[in-house]
Write a protein that holds these residues in place. Structure first.
Motif, short mmCIF file in Angstrom:
data_model
loop_
_atom_site.label_atom_id
_atom_site.label_comp_id
_atom_site.label_asym_id
_atom_site.label_seq_id
_atom_site.Cartn_x
_atom_site.Cartn_y
_atom_site.Cartn_z
N MET A 75 -47.41 -21.24 16.44
CA MET A 75 -47.83 -20.70 17.73
C MET A 75 -46.94 -19.52 18.10
O MET A 75 -45.78 -19.48 17.74
CB MET A 75 -47.76 -21.78 18.79
N SER A 76 -47.50 -18.57 18.77
CA SER A 76 -46.73 -17.35 18.97
C SER A 76 -45.88 -17.42 20.23
O SER A 76 -46.31 -17.90 21.27
CB SER A 76 -47.66 -16.14 19.04
N HIS A 77 -44.69 -16.94 20.11
CA HIS A 77 -43.78 -16.85 21.24
C HIS A 77 -43.28 -15.43 21.28
O HIS A 77 -43.21 -14.76 20.26
CB HIS A 77 -42.59 -17.79 21.05
N GLY A 78 -42.92 -14.99 22.48
CA GLY A 78 -42.37 -13.65 22.58
C GLY A 78 -41.02 -13.57 21.90
O GLY A 78 -40.25 -14.52 21.91
N LEU A 79 -40.76 -12.44 21.26
CA LEU A 79 -39.46 -12.21 20.66
C LEU A 79 -38.81 -11.04 21.38
O LEU A 79 -39.46 -10.02 21.60
CB LEU A 79 -39.61 -11.84 19.17
N VAL A 80 -37.56 -11.21 21.76
CA VAL A 80 -36.91 -10.06 22.39
C VAL A 80 -36.62 -8.99 21.36
O VAL A 80 -36.37 -7.85 21.68
CB VAL A 80 -35.59 -10.44 23.14
N VAL A 112 -42.22 -28.97 16.58
CA VAL A 112 -43.64 -29.34 16.52
C VAL A 112 -44.46 -28.61 17.59
O VAL A 112 -45.66 -28.82 17.70
CB VAL A 112 -43.84 -30.87 16.67
N ASP A 113 -43.81 -27.74 18.36
CA ASP A 113 -44.50 -27.00 19.43
C ASP A 113 -45.20 -27.94 20.39
O ASP A 113 -46.36 -27.74 20.77
CB ASP A 113 -45.51 -26.01 18.84
N LEU A 114 -44.48 -28.96 20.83
CA LEU A 114 -45.08 -30.01 21.66
C LEU A 114 -45.56 -29.49 23.02
O LEU A 114 -46.65 -29.86 23.48
CB LEU A 114 -44.08 -31.16 21.85
N VAL A 115 -44.76 -28.64 23.64
CA VAL A 115 -45.13 -28.17 24.98
C VAL A 115 -46.47 -27.42 24.94
O VAL A 115 -47.33 -27.62 25.80
CB VAL A 115 -44.00 -27.28 25.57
N GLU A 116 -46.65 -26.59 23.91
CA GLU A 116 -47.91 -25.85 23.77
C GLU A 116 -49.06 -26.81 23.51
O GLU A 116 -50.15 -26.66 24.07
CB GLU A 116 -47.82 -24.83 22.63
N ALA A 117 -48.81 -27.80 22.63
CA ALA A 117 -49.87 -28.75 22.31
C ALA A 117 -50.28 -29.55 23.55
O ALA A 117 -51.47 -29.78 23.79
CB ALA A 117 -49.41 -29.69 21.19
N ILE A 175 -42.75 -29.39 31.61
CA ILE A 175 -41.70 -28.50 32.12
C ILE A 175 -40.38 -28.84 31.45
O ILE A 175 -39.97 -29.99 31.40
CB ILE A 175 -41.55 -28.67 33.65
N GLU A 176 -39.74 -27.82 30.90
CA GLU A 176 -38.40 -27.99 30.35
C GLU A 176 -37.42 -28.05 31.52
O GLU A 176 -37.50 -27.23 32.44
CB GLU A 176 -38.05 -26.80 29.45
N THR A 177 -36.48 -29.01 31.48
CA THR A 177 -35.56 -29.13 32.60
C THR A 177 -34.14 -28.66 32.28
O THR A 177 -33.37 -28.39 33.19
CB THR A 177 -35.48 -30.58 33.11
N ASP A 178 -33.79 -28.56 31.00
CA ASP A 178 -32.51 -27.93 30.66
C ASP A 178 -32.60 -26.49 31.14
O ASP A 178 -33.60 -25.81 30.89
CB ASP A 178 -32.31 -27.99 29.14
N LEU A 179 -31.58 -26.00 31.84
CA LEU A 179 -31.71 -24.69 32.48
C LEU A 179 -32.04 -23.58 31.46
O LEU A 179 -32.93 -22.77 31.69
CB LEU A 179 -30.43 -24.34 33.25
N GLY A 180 -31.33 -23.60 30.33
CA GLY A 180 -31.58 -22.57 29.32
C GLY A 180 -32.99 -22.67 28.77
O GLY A 180 -33.69 -21.66 28.58
N GLU A 181 -33.46 -23.89 28.52
CA GLU A 181 -34.83 -24.10 28.02
C GLU A 181 -35.85 -23.67 29.07
O GLU A 181 -36.90 -23.12 28.75
CB GLU A 181 -35.05 -25.57 27.66
N VAL A 233 -36.19 -19.88 28.92
CA VAL A 233 -36.99 -19.35 27.82
C VAL A 233 -38.45 -19.80 27.94
O VAL A 233 -39.35 -19.08 27.51
CB VAL A 233 -36.42 -19.68 26.41
N GLN A 234 -38.68 -20.95 28.59
CA GLN A 234 -40.07 -21.35 28.79
C GLN A 234 -40.76 -20.39 29.76
O GLN A 234 -41.90 -19.95 29.52
CB GLN A 234 -40.16 -22.78 29.35
#
Lengths: 188, 530
Positions: free
Chosen positions: B1-6, B118-123, B132-138, B141-142
Motif C-alpha cells: 500500500m502506498s504511503h507518502g515518502l518525504v 501487514v498494513d493493518l490500519v489501511e486494511a 487511530i495510532e496513539t503513540d505520539l510519533g505514530e 506519521v498517520q
C-alpha cells in the motif's frame, strides 16, 4: 540480603533520575495524614480516584483518610468517565524495584487497571519492606504470587521523546508520580 | 500500500539523494545524535546481560514452531484466543473478523512494527473500521499519511515546526511549534479516542512461553490505555517474539530499553496475562493473540536465522552512517536501517521487495557492533548480496541452509564463521591479508609495487579517476559542494558493462569520481575552511 535502608537509598536515587518525587519514609501512624495532605495538594480542588480495596492502603488506614477527601472508586457507575475527569489516582504498591524505582501495580477485582494511569497525577504509597533489589527478584516475586490479568510497571510519568527527541511529560497518562514511603518492619 | 515518502524516488539512490538535499530532514536527523552511544553503554556497562540476552534469543530458534506451540498453550490456559496467520492478509482477515463479530468500529492502537508490516490500519480502514495510532510519533506519521521512518521514534524525520504545521490542520487552529504545547494538545486529542475505542490493538515486545504473558514496553503508557477500556484486545505478534520464560525478561528488558533509548527501564511496562477475570471492573473481555509467520519459520535453520533474534531496539539505525544521513523513507520499507536492509528481502514472498537494499551499505560494521543480541549483520548483508543475484525468495533457498555442502552456491563469510559482532568485519585488528589465489599473482604484484610509493599512488588515482569517468561518460559534481554532491553521484555499471563483466556489474554501482580528490581538497583545506 540487602538492608532495607540501602534499598530505600537506591530507590531514591533512581526515582530522582526517573522524574518521580519521593516523600518520607513516614511512620505507619503518620501515613494517612501524609497521603491525604499530599493528595489534596496534588488534586488542587479536583477529584481523587482510589482502588475499591487495597491491602497496603487499607492496612495503613489510608483508604479511610481518602474517603474523607471524597475519593471515589470503581463502585461508581460511570467509572471511566469519572476516572477521565480525576485529578489524582492513589494506589498502594506491594512490590517495587530499588534499582530502577519501579512500582509494580497488580490488577484484581478490587484494584482496577485504570486507577493509576488515567488521572492527571499518580500518588503511590509504598511500604519500604515491599522494595526488592532488582528486576530479577521482582520477576521471581511476581511469578511466585501468580500472574494477574494485568501488571502495570511504573517507572516515571507518561513521557514521550517523539518530538525531536526532546522529552516531554504527560502525553497520555500521569504528568507526575509521587511516591510516599512508609516505614514498615516486615519484608514481603 | 502506498504511503507518502518525504524523500521520493524510484531507487534508494534517488531517495537518498533527495534526503541529503533536504535541509529540514538533515536538521531533524541531528536529533538522533542523543541515541548514538546507547549501544556502546550496553556493551560496556552490562556485557554479561548482553551475552545472556543474545543466548536467550537463540534458545527458541532451534525449535521455533515448538516454542510458539508452548506459548499458545500457556496463552490459551490464561484465557486468550490464539490465532495463526501465515501471511499479512491472514492477519488482516483475522483482525477484521474479530472486530466485526464484536461490532467494533473504533480501534485504538499502540505502536507495533508487526501491524505496520501487514498494513493493518489501511486494511481496517478499507473494511470501514477506523483505527487511530496513539503513540505520539505514530499518530504524527498517520496524520501525514507516511510510514514511520524509525522503529523507536517514528517521526524522527520531522522538525517540531513541521509537526506543528501538520497537526494544526487536524486541530483547526494554529498550534505553536512548541514541544510542551503539542504534547498537551495530543493528550487531549487522543484522550477522546481512548474513551471511545471499542477494540485495542497492540504488538508485543515479548510473549512468555511459560506464563503466557504479553509484554509491552512504552514510555507514554499508551499500551496500558489501549488494554483498559476496549472490550476486545488483539495483540499481533511475530512468531519470533516468543521467549521461553518470564524470568528471561531480567536480561532482555534492560538490554532492550538501554539499547533503544538509554533508559534502564521504560516508564511503563504492561504485562497482560489473559483477559479481564471474574469480578474485575476494567480490561478487555476478550483477548486475542495473532501469531504472524510471514516467512519467518522458513528462516529457521538457514544462514539467516540469526535475524530472528532481533528485538527491534533500533540501535543499528542509530549508529548507521547511512541511516543517519538518509533517514528511513529512503529505504521505502517498513523496516529501515541495517536490520531493515536484511529483513525486508528476507520477508519478501516473491523476493522482489527490498532487493536493492543490501547494497546500500558501506559494510562498516557499526550496526553489528551495536546489536545488543549479537546478530552478525555484516555477514548477513554480504550473504544476501550474493543470494540476491538470482531471483526468487531468499529464505527458502537451498543455498541459505546452514548445512550447505562445500562447493555449492554460497558466499564464504568474511570471518571464519564467528558469530560475535566485530569478528565478522575486516578490521585492522583481526583482518587476515587478502589472498588472491595460492600465491600473489603478477598483476597484483605490479599493483602492490605502484601503491608502495606516494607518487605511484597519486598517479594511479588520477588515472583511475579519468578511466572511470570515461566509462561513466561524465563526472560527479565537486564533492565539496554540499547538496549537489548527493545528487546521483553514481551510475549503474550495468549500462556500461564492458568486456563481459555484466555478471559482476549487474548489481553494482560505479561511483563517479569527484572533480577534485581528497588530496587536492586536503591541500586547499584552509581556503575551503575545513
Amino acid at each position: 540480603m540487602t538492608p532495607i535502608s540501602e534499598l530505600v537509598a537506591e530507590f531514591r536515587v533512581a526515582a530522582a533520575a526517573h522524574s518521580m518525587t519521593v516523600h518520607g519514609p513516614v511512620t505507619p501512624a503518620a501515613a494517612p495524614r501524609t497521603v491525604a495532605d499530599l493528595t489534596r495538594d496534588r488534586a488542587a480542588g479536583g477529584t481523587v480516584a482510589r482502588p475499591i480495596a487495597d491491602p497496603v492502603l487499607d492496612e495503613l488506614g489510608v483508604t479511610a483518610a481518602l474517603g474523607d477527601l471524597g475519593a471515589f472508586s470503581a463502585r461508581v457507575s460511570d467509572w471511566f468517565d469519572a476516572l477521565a475527569q480525576a485529578a489524582v489516582g492513589v494506589t498502594g504498591v506491594d512490590l517495587a524495584i530499588a534499582e530502577t524505582a519501579t512500582l509494580i501495580i497488580r490488577t484484581d477485582s478490587d484494584r482496577p487497571r485504570g486507577t493509576h494511569i488515567v488521572p492527571t497525577r499518580h500518588v503511590a504509597v509504598l511500604p519500604v519492606g515491599a522494595i526488592v533489589a532488582d528486576l530479577g527478584e521482582a520477576l521471581a516475586a511476581v511469578q511466585r504470587s501468580g500472574m494477574p490479568s494485568n501488571l502495570s510497571w511504573v517507572s516515571g510519568p507518561s513521557r514521550t521523546a517523539d518530538l525531536e527527541m526532546r522529552p516531554t511529560i504527560g502525553v497520555h497518562g500521569p504528568i507526575s508520580v509521587d511516591v510516599i514511603l512508609v516505614d514498615t518492619e516486615t519484608r514481603r | 500500500m502506498s504511503h507518502g515518502l518525504v524523500t521520493p524516488g524510484t531507487t534508494i539512490g534517488e531517495r537518498a539523494a533527495a534526503a541529503i538535499a533536504d535541509p529540514g530532514l538533515q536538521r531533524a536527523l541531528r536529533n538522533l545524535d542523543t541515541r548514538r552511544y546507547t549501544a556502546r553503554a550496553v556493551a560496556d556497562g552490562m556485557p554479561e546481560r548482553k551475552d545472556r540476552a543474545a543466548a536467550i534469543r537463540r534458545e527458541t530458534l532451534g525449535d521455533l514452531e515448538g516454542w510458539v506451540k508452548r506459548a499458545s498453550t500457556a496463552l490459551s490456559g490464561a484465557g486468550a484466543q490464539v490465532h495463526r496467520a501465515a501471511t499479512p492478509d491472514d492477519v488482516n482477515r483475522i483482525v477484521i473478523g474479530i472486530a466485526q463479530r464484536a461490532g467494533a468500529t473504533r480501534v485504538i492502537k499502540s505502536k507495533s512494527m508487526a501491524t505496520e508490516e501487514v498494513d493493518l490500519v489501511e486494511a481496517l480502514g478499507a473494511a470501514g473500521i477506523r483505527a487511530i495510532e496513539t503513540d505520539l510519533g505514530e499518530y504524527i506519521v498517520q496524520v501525514a499519511d507516511e510510514r514511520p521512518s524509525h522503529m523507536i521514534t517514528p517521526a524522527i524525520h520531522k522538525t517540531v515546526d513541521q509537526i506543528a504545521e501538520l497537526l494544526s490542520r487536524v486541530s483547526g487552529e494554529a498550534l505553536p511549534a512548541d514541544h510542551e504545547a503539542i504534547t498537551e494538545w495530543a493528550r487531549a486529542r487522543l484522550r477522546e479516542e481512548f474513551l471511545l475505542g471499542d477494540l485495542g490493538v497492540t504488538g508485543a515486545n515479548f510473549v512468555t512461553a511459560d506464563t503466557g504473558t504479553i509484554v509491552i514496553v512504552t514510555n507514554e503508557g499508551n499500551a496500558d490505555l489501549c488494554t483498559l477500556i476496549p472490550r476486545v484486545h488483539i495483540a499481533v505478534v511475530p512468531v519470533e517474539k516468543v521467549i521461553p520464560r518470564l524470568s528471561d525478561l531480567a536480561d532482555l528488558l534492560p538490554v532492550l530499553t538501554r539499547s533503544a533509548t538509554g533508559q534502564d527501564i521504560s516508564n511503563y511496562l504492561t504485562m497482560v496475562t489473559g483477559p479481564r477475570r471474574a469480578g474485575e471492573v476494567d480490561g478487555p473481555e476478550e483477548l486475542h493473540v495473532v501469531f504472524l509467520d510471514h516467512g519467518r519459520l522458513a528462516l529457521v535453520g538457514t544462514e539467516y536465522e540469526d535475524m530472528l533474534a532481533c528485538i527491534r531496539c533500533g540501535a543499528c539505525l542509530n549508529v548507521c552512517p547511512v541511516f543517519r544521513r538518509i533517514s528511513g523513507h529512503a529505504y521505502d520499507a517498513v523496516y529501515t536501517g541495517p536490520m531493515g536492509k536484511i529483513l525486508t528481502p528476507l520477508l519478501s514472498a516473491t523476493g522482489e521487495e527490498g532487493r536493492e537494499l543490501p547494497a546500500a551499505s558501506t559494510l562498516c560494521g557499526a550496526c553489528a557492533e551495536a546489536c545488543p543480541v549479537e546478530i552478525p549483520l555484516v555477514d548477513l548483508l554480504v550473504r544476501l548480496r550474493a543470494d540476491l543475484r538470482t531471483s526468487g525468495p531468499v529464505g527458502q533457498r537451498a543455498s541459505a541452509r546452514r548445512s550447505t555442502a562445500p562447493g555449492e552456491l554460497n558466499v564464504t563469510p568474511i570471518s571464519s564463521g564467528g558469530r560475535r559482532p566485530g569478528e565478522g568485519m575486516a578490521t585492522a585488528a583481526n583482518a587476515t591479508p587478502l589472498q588472491f589465489g595460492r600465491r600473489r599473482s603478477r598483476p597484483w604484484s605490479y599493483w602492490a609495487a605502484v601503491w608502495s610509493t606516494p607518487r605511484g599512488y597519486r598517479v594511479s588515482a588520477r588515472v583511475t579517476a579519468r578511466a572511470a569517468s570515461l566509462i561513466a561518460g561524465r563526472r560527479a559534481p565537486d564533492a565539496g559542494s554540499g547538496a549537489a554532491a548527493g545528487r546521483a553521484a553514481a551510475v549503474r555499471w550495468s549500462s556500461r558493462a564492458w568486456f563481459g563483466t555484466r555478471g559482476w556489474s549487474a548489481s553494482r554501482d560505479l561511483p563517479l569520481p569527484s572533480v577534485r580528490g581528497f588530496r587536492d581538497r586536503w591541500r586547499n583545506r584552509k581556503a575551503e575552511g575545513w
